[in-house]
Design a protein around this motif. Structure first.
Motif, PDB file in Angstrom:
ATOM      1  N   ASP A   1      -6.272 -13.175   7.430  1.00 31.87           N
ATOM      2  CA  ASP A   1      -5.410 -13.945   8.159  1.00 31.87           C
ATOM      3  C   ASP A   1      -5.405 -15.730   8.016  1.00 31.87           C
ATOM      4  O   ASP A   1      -4.444 -16.167   7.799  1.00 31.87           O
ATOM      5  CB  ASP A   1      -5.407 -13.988   9.563  1.00 31.87           C
ATOM      6  CG  ASP A   1      -5.122 -12.351  10.019  1.00 31.87           C
ATOM      7  OD1 ASP A   1      -4.376 -11.784   9.311  1.00 31.87           O
ATOM      8  OD2 ASP A   1      -5.417 -11.868  11.233  1.00 31.87           O
ATOM      9  N   ASN A   2      -6.509 -15.738   7.259  1.00 30.00           N
ATOM     10  CA  ASN A   2      -6.806 -17.419   6.781  1.00 30.00           C
ATOM     11  C   ASN A   2      -6.407 -17.734   5.562  1.00 30.00           C
ATOM     12  O   ASN A   2      -6.647 -18.803   4.957  1.00 30.00           O
ATOM     13  CB  ASN A   2      -8.303 -17.835   7.291  1.00 30.00           C
ATOM     14  CG  ASN A   2      -8.613 -17.688   8.943  1.00 30.00           C
ATOM     15  OD1 ASN A   2      -7.955 -18.669   9.659  1.00 30.00           O
ATOM     16  ND2 ASN A   2      -9.214 -16.610   9.351  1.00 30.00           N
ATOM     17  N   LEU A   3      -6.210 -16.616   4.732  1.00 29.13           N
ATOM     18  CA  LEU A   3      -5.839 -16.767   3.480  1.00 29.13           C
ATOM     19  C   LEU A   3      -4.258 -17.179   3.124  1.00 29.13           C
ATOM     20  O   LEU A   3      -3.514 -16.283   3.594  1.00 29.13           O
ATOM     21  CB  LEU A   3      -6.130 -15.432   2.715  1.00 29.13           C
ATOM     22  CG  LEU A   3      -5.781 -15.629   1.080  1.00 29.13           C
ATOM     23  CD1 LEU A   3      -6.698 -16.752   0.366  1.00 29.13           C
ATOM     24  CD2 LEU A   3      -6.235 -14.215   0.227  1.00 29.13           C
ATOM     25  N   LYS A   4      -4.022 -18.164   2.621  1.00 31.22           N
ATOM     26  CA  LYS A   4      -2.594 -18.350   2.293  1.00 31.22           C
ATOM     27  C   LYS A   4      -2.233 -18.289   0.808  1.00 31.22           C
ATOM     28  O   LYS A   4      -3.341 -18.573  -0.013  1.00 31.22           O
ATOM     29  CB  LYS A   4      -2.100 -19.955   2.691  1.00 31.22           C
ATOM     30  CG  LYS A   4      -2.230 -19.858   4.215  1.00 31.22           C
ATOM     31  CD  LYS A   4      -2.204 -21.231   4.857  1.00 31.22           C
ATOM     32  CE  LYS A   4      -2.429 -21.541   6.298  1.00 31.22           C
ATOM     33  NZ  LYS A   4      -1.504 -20.919   7.068  1.00 31.22           N
ATOM     34  N   TRP A   5      -0.957 -18.043   0.411  1.00 33.28           N
ATOM     35  CA  TRP A   5      -0.598 -18.194  -1.061  1.00 33.28           C
ATOM     36  C   TRP A   5       0.614 -18.679  -1.555  1.00 33.28           C
ATOM     37  O   TRP A   5       1.487 -18.935  -0.314  1.00 33.28           O
ATOM     38  CB  TRP A   5      -0.488 -16.668  -1.608  1.00 33.28           C
ATOM     39  CG  TRP A   5       0.804 -15.976  -0.840  1.00 33.28           C
ATOM     40  CD1 TRP A   5       0.348 -15.188   0.366  1.00 33.28           C
ATOM     41  CD2 TRP A   5       1.866 -15.649  -1.388  1.00 33.28           C
ATOM     42  NE1 TRP A   5       1.721 -14.767   0.841  1.00 33.28           N
ATOM     43  CE2 TRP A   5       2.534 -14.927   0.026  1.00 33.28           C
ATOM     44  CE3 TRP A   5       2.535 -16.175  -2.377  1.00 33.28           C
ATOM     45  CZ2 TRP A   5       3.834 -14.697  -0.169  1.00 33.28           C
ATOM     46  CZ3 TRP A   5       3.892 -15.810  -2.622  1.00 33.28           C
ATOM     47  CH2 TRP A   5       4.348 -15.171  -1.377  1.00 33.28           C
ATOM     48  N   LYS A   6       0.958 -18.978  -2.411  1.00 33.58           N
ATOM     49  CA  LYS A   6       2.370 -19.315  -3.032  1.00 33.58           C
ATOM     50  C   LYS A   6       2.284 -18.996  -4.533  1.00 33.58           C
ATOM     51  O   LYS A   6       1.519 -18.725  -5.347  1.00 33.58           O
ATOM     52  CB  LYS A   6       2.429 -20.945  -2.892  1.00 33.58           C
ATOM     53  CG  LYS A   6       1.289 -21.918  -3.626  1.00 33.58           C
ATOM     54  CD  LYS A   6       1.826 -23.402  -3.369  1.00 33.58           C
ATOM     55  CE  LYS A   6       3.161 -23.675  -3.556  1.00 33.58           C
ATOM     56  NZ  LYS A   6       3.206 -25.284  -3.540  1.00 33.58           N
ATOM     57  N   LEU A   7       3.559 -19.089  -5.062  1.00 31.04           N
ATOM     58  CA  LEU A   7       3.704 -18.884  -6.458  1.00 31.04           C
ATOM     59  C   LEU A   7       3.449 -20.195  -7.208  1.00 31.04           C
ATOM     60  O   LEU A   7       3.951 -21.394  -6.515  1.00 31.04           O
ATOM     61  CB  LEU A   7       5.174 -18.531  -6.721  1.00 31.04           C
ATOM     62  CG  LEU A   7       5.557 -17.064  -6.328  1.00 31.04           C
ATOM     63  CD1 LEU A   7       7.084 -16.951  -6.608  1.00 31.04           C
ATOM     64  CD2 LEU A   7       4.664 -16.059  -7.102  1.00 31.04           C
ATOM     65  N   ASP A   8       2.781 -20.252  -8.278  1.00 29.37           N
ATOM     66  CA  ASP A   8       2.474 -21.445  -9.179  1.00 29.37           C
ATOM     67  C   ASP A   8       3.562 -22.030  -9.431  1.00 29.37           C
ATOM     68  O   ASP A   8       4.675 -21.496  -9.745  1.00 29.37           O
ATOM     69  CB  ASP A   8       1.686 -21.169 -10.133  1.00 29.37           C
ATOM     70  CG  ASP A   8       1.222 -22.340 -11.397  1.00 29.37           C
ATOM     71  OD1 ASP A   8       0.347 -23.101 -10.223  1.00 29.37           O
ATOM     72  OD2 ASP A   8       1.407 -22.562 -12.132  1.00 29.37           O
ATOM     73  N   GLY A   9       3.796 -23.330  -9.482  1.00 26.50           N
ATOM     74  CA  GLY A   9       4.846 -24.301  -9.929  1.00 26.50           C
ATOM     75  C   GLY A   9       5.987 -24.244  -8.683  1.00 26.50           C
ATOM     76  O   GLY A   9       6.978 -24.841  -9.020  1.00 26.50           O
TER      77      GLY A   9
ATOM     78  N   PHE B   1       2.470 -16.044 -11.403  1.00 28.07           N
ATOM     79  CA  PHE B   1       1.428 -16.592 -11.019  1.00 28.07           C
ATOM     80  C   PHE B   1       1.253 -16.978  -9.668  1.00 28.07           C
ATOM     81  O   PHE B   1       2.011 -17.553  -8.988  1.00 28.07           O
ATOM     82  CB  PHE B   1       1.150 -18.269 -12.060  1.00 28.07           C
ATOM     83  CG  PHE B   1       1.418 -17.782 -13.471  1.00 28.07           C
ATOM     84  CD1 PHE B   1       0.349 -17.605 -14.547  1.00 28.07           C
ATOM     85  CD2 PHE B   1       2.595 -17.586 -13.903  1.00 28.07           C
ATOM     86  CE1 PHE B   1       0.371 -17.667 -15.736  1.00 28.07           C
ATOM     87  CE2 PHE B   1       2.821 -17.445 -15.422  1.00 28.07           C
ATOM     88  CZ  PHE B   1       1.758 -17.288 -16.173  1.00 28.07           C
ATOM     89  N   PHE B   2      -0.017 -16.784  -9.083  1.00 27.26           N
ATOM     90  CA  PHE B   2      -0.306 -17.248  -7.803  1.00 27.26           C
ATOM     91  C   PHE B   2      -1.285 -18.440  -7.632  1.00 27.26           C
ATOM     92  O   PHE B   2      -2.150 -18.342  -8.427  1.00 27.26           O
ATOM     93  CB  PHE B   2      -0.835 -15.931  -7.043  1.00 27.26           C
ATOM     94  CG  PHE B   2       0.087 -14.791  -6.848  1.00 27.26           C
ATOM     95  CD1 PHE B   2       0.985 -14.857  -5.812  1.00 27.26           C
ATOM     96  CD2 PHE B   2       0.130 -13.803  -7.859  1.00 27.26           C
ATOM     97  CE1 PHE B   2       1.839 -13.675  -5.708  1.00 27.26           C
ATOM     98  CE2 PHE B   2       1.149 -12.653  -7.493  1.00 27.26           C
ATOM     99  CZ  PHE B   2       2.147 -12.935  -6.440  1.00 27.26           C
ATOM    100  N   ASN B   3      -1.144 -19.217  -6.533  1.00 26.96           N
ATOM    101  CA  ASN B   3      -2.260 -19.906  -6.127  1.00 26.96           C
ATOM    102  C   ASN B   3      -2.637 -19.509  -4.788  1.00 26.96           C
ATOM    103  O   ASN B   3      -1.822 -18.903  -3.785  1.00 26.96           O
ATOM    104  CB  ASN B   3      -1.561 -21.520  -6.106  1.00 26.96           C
ATOM    105  CG  ASN B   3      -0.962 -21.968  -7.435  1.00 26.96           C
ATOM    106  OD1 ASN B   3      -1.652 -21.670  -8.434  1.00 26.96           O
ATOM    107  ND2 ASN B   3      -0.369 -22.924  -7.420  1.00 26.96           N
TER     108      ASN B   3
END
Length: 360
Positions: free
Chosen positions: A295-303, A334-336
């Motif tokens: 639950d503490n992990l966040k993500w976004k698409l690179d760029g 791509f994920f960050n």
């Protein structure tokens, strides 16, 4: 997951039946006819396809056609396939039975109009130079389909060639086209019929056509995890390592510095597709064993700067990454990552052992 496995959504709907009409233009068409009395003559540029017998010359006439089926995916299921030829003239009022015969030798249309051009199929050759194994053309017997030619100078003649078309699509037999000829030829008959060819330019709707209803092959999609990187920019080998973390601190991987991204995925699909992601496990410290909830992990698409990071959800919940994408041989994503370490966490080096589940 880290092994590259893909979860397929159980509610994914494969394609329903499609209808395609193949009615080629003069530039696209492949049709001609051959004559037993004009054994060196080619009719590839003629506007007619003749079939039947001409008693005056003790002659047999046979039509020869081939349709490009590349628009129908290999593996499709053919529900129906109908060849239609427009009969616009006839020698007499008889109604002979015509048959469709699978051709077993590749051939060329040629550019003749009843001339010995040497560049297309004739009674004796399949390309104006090389002989058929049997004069009159190489084909399988018996007929794949039959129809009765009407006593008419303006009517469609339809042949149901579903099985033959299915075999062409599946690759069971090579698509070398078909002969259209009388099922029982006799030099004493005088009953040939004239059909428009693909060269006919006055009314394009009267050219030969093949109408196929088919169900496309089930769509396939491959999702591959190509690269993963740790927070220190070293290769992750299928997971993402966040290194030593402290409680109450955020750590970015692939955001604002090296590495350029945390995860690289590649999608290959032959149908419409989309991607949904969900975490399947928590962040872990192996020795000693400690866990930080995913639950503490966040993500976004690179760029996607300055888009905010989104919370990673856990299966069976899902986050939609993209949808409605067309077939593509190499679509890269791509994920960050950003672990937001809670204040209650035990300090140490944590790893995300599972990247995501891709769903179609």
């Amino acid at each position: 997951d880290q092994s590259g496995n893909t979860m397929v959504s159980p509610d994914y709907v494969f394609q329903t039946a499609k209808l395609i009409t193949i009615q080629p233009s003069p530039a696209q068409g492949q049709d001609t006819w051959v004559s037993s009395s004009g054994t060196t003559l080619n009719y590839g540029a003629a506007t007619d396809i003749l079939t039947g017998n001409n008693s005056a010359a003790s002659e047999a006439r046979r039509g020869l056609l081939e349709f490009d089926l590349s628009a129908i995916p290999v593996g499709s299921i053919v529900n129906t396939a109908t060849l239609s030829l427009y009969q616009h003239a006839q020698q007499d009022a008889s109604t002979p039975q015509l048959g469709i015969y699978n051709v077993t030798q590749a051939w060329t249309q040629g550019s003749g109009t009843g001339t010995a051009t040497g560049d297309g199929a004739t009674w004796t050759t399949y390309d104006g130079v090389h002989n058929w194994s049997i004069a009159g053309g190489d084909y399988d017997s018996p007929a794949q389909a039959t129809a009765t030619a009407p006593n008419s100078t303006g009517a469609w003649v339809d042949f149901t060639i579903t099985g033959l078309t299915q075999n062409w699509i599946s690759g069971a037999i090579a698509n070398e086209g078909m002969f259209v000829k009388k099922t029982t030829e006799s030099s004493a008959d005088n009953d040939y019929k004239s059909f428009y060819s693909s060269e006919y330019s006055i009314d394009s709707t009267l050219r030969p056509k093949l109408v196929v209803e088919y169900i496309p092959a089930p769509g396939s999609m491959t999702l591959t995890i190509n690269e993963t990187y740790n927070r220190d920019a070293s290769p992750g080998g299928g997971s993402v390592g966040f290194g030593n973390v402290s409680p109450g601190t955020n750590y970015d991987v692939g955001e604002g510095g090296l590495p350029d991204y945390a995860v690289k995925l590649t999608v290959k699909a032959n149908t419409m597709w989309g991607i949904k992601v969900a975490a399947s496990d928590d962040l872990v410290q192996i020795n000693p064993l400690n866990v930080i909830s995913v639950d503490n992990l966040k993500w976004k698409l690179d760029g996607q700067d300055p888009a905010p990071f989104a919370k990673m959800v856990t299966s069976p919940s899902e986050s939609i990454i993209t949808s409605g994408q067309s077939a593509n041989d190499s679509y890269q994503i791509f994920f960050n990552y950003r672990p937001a370490v809670p204040t209650s966490a035990v300090p140490g080096a944590y790893v995300s052992p599972y990247i995501c589940e891709g769903k179609r």
